[in-house]
Structure formats: C-alpha cells, structure tokens
Design a protein around this motif. Structure first.
Motif, mmCIF file in Angstrom:
data_model
loop_
_atom_site.group_PDB
_atom_site.id
_atom_site.type_symbol
_atom_site.label_atom_id
_atom_site.label_comp_id
_atom_site.label_asym_id
_atom_site.label_seq_id
_atom_site.Cartn_x
_atom_site.Cartn_y
_atom_site.Cartn_z
ATOM 1 N N ARG A 296 -0.676 4.771 3.565
ATOM 2 C CA ARG A 296 -0.365 3.340 3.537
ATOM 3 C C ARG A 296 -1.610 2.448 3.602
ATOM 4 N NH1 ARG A 296 3.591 4.383 8.219
ATOM 5 N NH2 ARG A 296 5.611 4.777 7.229
ATOM 6 N N LEU A 297 -2.773 3.039 3.821
ATOM 7 C CA LEU A 297 -3.963 2.228 4.061
ATOM 8 C C LEU A 297 -4.344 1.405 2.834
ATOM 9 C CD1 LEU A 297 -6.205 4.812 5.961
ATOM 10 C CD2 LEU A 297 -4.868 2.926 6.946
ATOM 11 N N ASP A 298 -4.850 0.197 3.075
ATOM 12 C CA ASP A 298 -5.404 -0.613 1.996
ATOM 13 C C ASP A 298 -6.721 -0.015 1.531
ATOM 14 O OD1 ASP A 298 -3.391 -2.513 1.932
ATOM 15 O OD2 ASP A 298 -4.403 -3.905 3.285
ATOM 16 N N ALA A 299 -7.053 -0.311 0.276
ATOM 17 C CA ALA A 299 -8.336 0.118 -0.269
ATOM 18 C C ALA A 299 -9.417 -0.926 -0.030
ATOM 19 C CB ALA A 299 -8.212 0.400 -1.762
ATOM 20 N N MET A 300 -9.036 -2.199 0.057
ATOM 21 C CA MET A 300 -10.006 -3.274 0.243
ATOM 22 C C MET A 300 -9.312 -4.473 0.877
ATOM 23 S SD MET A 300 -10.402 -4.141 -3.856
ATOM 24 C CE MET A 300 -12.084 -4.695 -3.611
ATOM 25 N N GLU A 301 -10.081 -5.281 1.586
ATOM 26 C CA GLU A 301 -9.549 -6.488 2.215
ATOM 27 C C GLU A 301 -10.648 -7.536 2.311
ATOM 28 O OE1 GLU A 301 -7.056 -8.110 2.972
ATOM 29 O OE2 GLU A 301 -5.469 -6.637 2.663
ATOM 30 N N LEU A 302 -10.240 -8.787 2.512
ATOM 31 C CA LEU A 302 -11.169 -9.909 2.636
ATOM 32 C C LEU A 302 -10.984 -10.535 4.009
ATOM 33 C CD1 LEU A 302 -13.275 -11.611 1.042
ATOM 34 C CD2 LEU A 302 -11.369 -13.107 0.380
ATOM 35 N N GLU A 303 -12.059 -10.585 4.770
ATOM 36 C CA GLU A 303 -12.032 -11.169 6.113
ATOM 37 C C GLU A 303 -13.231 -12.096 6.276
ATOM 38 O OE1 GLU A 303 -9.936 -11.030 8.558
ATOM 39 O OE2 GLU A 303 -8.755 -9.190 8.401
ATOM 40 N N ASP A 304 -12.975 -13.366 6.530
ATOM 41 C CA ASP A 304 -14.047 -14.334 6.800
ATOM 42 C C ASP A 304 -15.158 -14.260 5.754
ATOM 43 O OD1 ASP A 304 -12.517 -14.725 9.029
ATOM 44 O OD2 ASP A 304 -14.026 -14.077 10.477
ATOM 45 N N ASP A 305 -14.786 -14.257 4.478
ATOM 46 C CA ASP A 305 -15.742 -14.204 3.373
ATOM 47 C C ASP A 305 -16.501 -12.890 3.286
ATOM 48 O OD1 ASP A 305 -15.194 -16.644 2.166
ATOM 49 O OD2 ASP A 305 -16.509 -17.724 3.544
ATOM 50 N N HIS A 306 -16.043 -11.869 3.980
ATOM 51 C CA HIS A 306 -16.598 -10.525 3.839
ATOM 52 C C HIS A 306 -15.598 -9.670 3.067
ATOM 53 C CE1 HIS A 306 -18.734 -12.047 7.421
ATOM 54 N NE2 HIS A 306 -19.726 -11.250 7.029
ATOM 55 N N LEU A 307 -16.016 -9.125 1.940
ATOM 56 C CA LEU A 307 -15.186 -8.201 1.185
ATOM 57 C C LEU A 307 -15.410 -6.807 1.765
ATOM 58 C CD1 LEU A 307 -13.235 -7.738 -1.190
ATOM 59 C CD2 LEU A 307 -15.253 -7.361 -2.641
ATOM 60 N N LEU A 308 -14.388 -6.265 2.407
ATOM 61 C CA LEU A 308 -14.490 -4.980 3.078
ATOM 62 C C LEU A 308 -13.981 -3.875 2.164
ATOM 63 C CD1 LEU A 308 -13.020 -5.970 6.592
ATOM 64 C CD2 LEU A 308 -15.390 -6.197 5.771
ATOM 65 N N VAL A 309 -14.800 -2.868 1.931
ATOM 66 C CA VAL A 309 -14.431 -1.707 1.119
ATOM 67 C C VAL A 309 -15.020 -0.470 1.789
ATOM 68 C CG1 VAL A 309 -14.345 -3.022 -1.042
ATOM 69 C CG2 VAL A 309 -16.477 -1.892 -0.363
ATOM 70 N N HIS A 310 -14.558 0.692 1.348
ATOM 71 C CA HIS A 310 -15.184 1.910 1.846
ATOM 72 C C HIS A 310 -16.417 2.282 1.042
ATOM 73 C CE1 HIS A 310 -15.908 5.857 3.457
ATOM 74 N NE2 HIS A 310 -15.873 6.355 2.224
#
Length: 359
Positions: free
Chosen positions: A219-233
C-alpha cells in the motif's frame, strides 16, 4: 555513471493518487510491534547472514512459494520554520534502514521522536521513512513492525509516521510472491528469489514475514510532497514512466502490484533500482524535470549511499580509498537534491534529520 547503469551492485551480475495508509488498529500485534524480539550485542537471529560493505549476500535457498496478497485499495531558499504548513508539527525524514533496528531506535531517540521505551514521543511531528526497511541488516521485520506501530501511535498523538516504497520492498514482495518464477530481466532469465538473495535477503526476515507486512508494504506510496520537498526513494527519473502527477504514479504502482504479474513487478523493481540520475553534470536538469512535473523546490531521496555519490566507493575488492565520515545529508545538484542514505550497511550512519535543512 549514467542513470541506467545505476543498478544495485549485485544486480550487475544477475542480471498509489495520494493514498494514505489508514491508522492501524490497536491490536496486540501493533502494540508490541518493534519491541520484540530484540537481540543482545553479539547475538543474531537464526538465519541472519551478515553483509559487509553493502555487498551482495548469496545464501542457499530453495524455490520460493508463489503467494497472492490482496491489495486494499540555484534554488529559492526554503522557508525557515520549525512548524509545518497548516499547523502541523515539524517534518523529519529517515534514510535507508536495511534491517538495522538498534541503529534506527538510537537515531529516533536522538531526535526526540521516541522515548527510552521506543514509544512515539513527538506529538504532532511528521516522520517520513524513504524506504528500504529490510535486507542486509539483522532485523528487517523488526524495523517494519516498529514503523507500523509508530504510525498508529503518532496518529493518536496528532502527528503521523508514514513511509515510501523502496526497491527492497518491491524485491521482498516479489521474492515472497513469485519465488523462482522466471522473469524477463532484459538481460536473460532472472528470478526474484535469486535477486533477493544477491541483494542481501535474509532468511530470518522471510521466515517472519506475514501477510500484514506484505499488505502494508504493497500500500505504500512511491512519492509524496511535504513542505516543498519532493520525497522519493530512488535518485532516478523513472517515476515519470508511471504518471504525470503524484496521485497517478502512486496509483499506477499499487495497481501494478495488484495485478500480480511477475514480469510487470520485475520491471517496476528494475526501474526503482536505477540510481545516480542527479549526480553528474546533467543532475540539476534531471531534478528540475521531476520538480516541474510533481512539484516542490527540492528533492529528498535515499537509495544511493552517500559514499557512492561522493565517488569514494570503488570495486568489490575492499580496496577503496579514504572515505568522508558521513554525519548528515548530502546536498548536491546545485542544491536541488538531498541524499539521505548515510551508508549504514557500510558502517556509516543511519540518518534521521529535520527538514528544511539549515541554509
């Protein structure tokens, strides 16, 4: 090195929409997750194979069972703030853990995110794990159990603890589901089981792997956006192959896993294993391409250990030169990229840091 050449070192030889994970029920399993079993210094779980310097581990193993698991559906300066947008608490990110539970607990305690008993102690703080919970280290399932438990505890306290999909999550899911089923690797025949073993797969993790773990990972997301930070693995542009928005990419990844097709899952794993897209002269442009599509002003990733990005790790013969002592994230690509894998599997540091980083 080009992005396409950035497979895990071992792989060179062998070869969803902004969905939120619902809070876990306060069951005995969740309350106790991440607290047991624990191993004293010098003790390791049965079936653990120590991995040196992030190199592949090859262990004997028979064919894996095929399991079907249902899936429930120059940059502008970053704002200097200790509290998040919309009244949320401060934002923290965690780099690759790879089964090093004790190091993770110590790093979370050092940031005040958990107490001495391992319970959530950060109120409405936000904590994101960037993926790669298992393989190479001694207690990958213990790491997953801890993250699952902290997710419930943080939600109850008004914050949250969430996680992204890493290539090793895809690898473990594939090894459990497909075992020795042949897949088209693009370079001959391969199997998830063989790739998992080559990349540090641990029998102790497979023995303790349960449906609840597989469902959570799937169920995990592949990417997300938090406080103008694009989070990816992964430090790759391959996310663009799966959609032109966060929701589209996350949906496509989950739908791919739902179809339970070995070749499709292998292609997903292979693309998530690419690396170094942001490291060389074209790196800033690659970051800007991702930010232009998915949003944000800076990308934050794990996957590639910082010593690799610094060019301080050579071949697999142990003859590397002197290394920089990793004490924090590596900011590069004209300040647009932040690398969070401190190289815990190479006696480096497991990084837990607050964003935004000081300028």
């Amino acid at each position: 090195m080009t992005q396409g050449a950035g497979l895990e070192p071992a792989m060179r030889t062998a070869t969803v929409r902004g969905f939120r994970v619902p809070p876990l029920p306060a069951s005995e399993h969740v309350r106790d997750a991440g607290k047991a079993p624990r191993y004293a210094a010098g003790e390791e779980p049965d079936g653990y194979t120590a991995t040196q310097r992030d190199l592949p581990v090859i262990s004997p193993g028979g064919p894996g069972d095929t399991v079907v698991v249902p899936i429930v559906p120059e940059p502008q300066p970053l704002p200097a703030r200790s509290e998040g947008e919309g009244g949320l608490g401060p934002l923290y990110v965690v780099g690759d853990v790879h089964g090093y539970l004790d190091e993770l607990l110590a790093a979370l305690r050092a940031q005040g995110l958990i107490d001495t008993e391992g319970n959530w102690a950060a109120g409405n703080a936000r904590l994101w794990f960037l993926g790669d919970f298992t393989d190479r280290g001694p207690d990958g399932i213990g790491v997953i159990d801890l993250v699952m438990r902290l997710s419930a505890e943080a939600a109850a306290a008004g914050g949250y603890c969430k996680a992204l999909m890493g290539n090793h999550e895809l690898l473990l899911i594939g090894a459990k589901r497909f075992g020795d089923t042949p897949v088209n690797s693009g370079a001959g025949t391969a199997t998830f089981q063989a790739a998992w073993l080559l990349n540090g797969g641990q029998k102790a993790d497979m023995d303790r792997l349960q449906d609840v773990h597989l469902q959570w990972m799937s169920r995990l997301d592949a990417m997300e956006l938090e406080d103008d930070h694009l989070l990816v693995h992964s430090d790759t542009t391959a996310y663009l192959d799966y959609g032109d928005s966060l929701e589209a990419v996350n949906d496509t990844v989950r739908e791919t896993l739902t179809r339970n097709d070995a070749d499709e899952c292998w292609d997903l794993f292979r693309k998530f294993t690419k690396r170094f897209a942001f490291r060389d002269d074209s790196g800033p442009q690659a970051v800007q391409e991702l930010l232009g599509v998915f949003g944000g002003r800076r990308i934050v990733h794990g996957h590639s250990p910082i010593p690799y990005l610094l060019g301080e790790v050579g071949g697999e013969d142990g003859e590397d030169g002197p290394r920089t002592v990793i004490e924090g994230p590596h900011v590069y690509a004209d300040g647009l990229a932040v690398a969070m894998d401190g190289g815990v599997t190479m006696a480096g540091k497991l990084l837990v840091v607050q964003l935004p980083l000081p300028n």
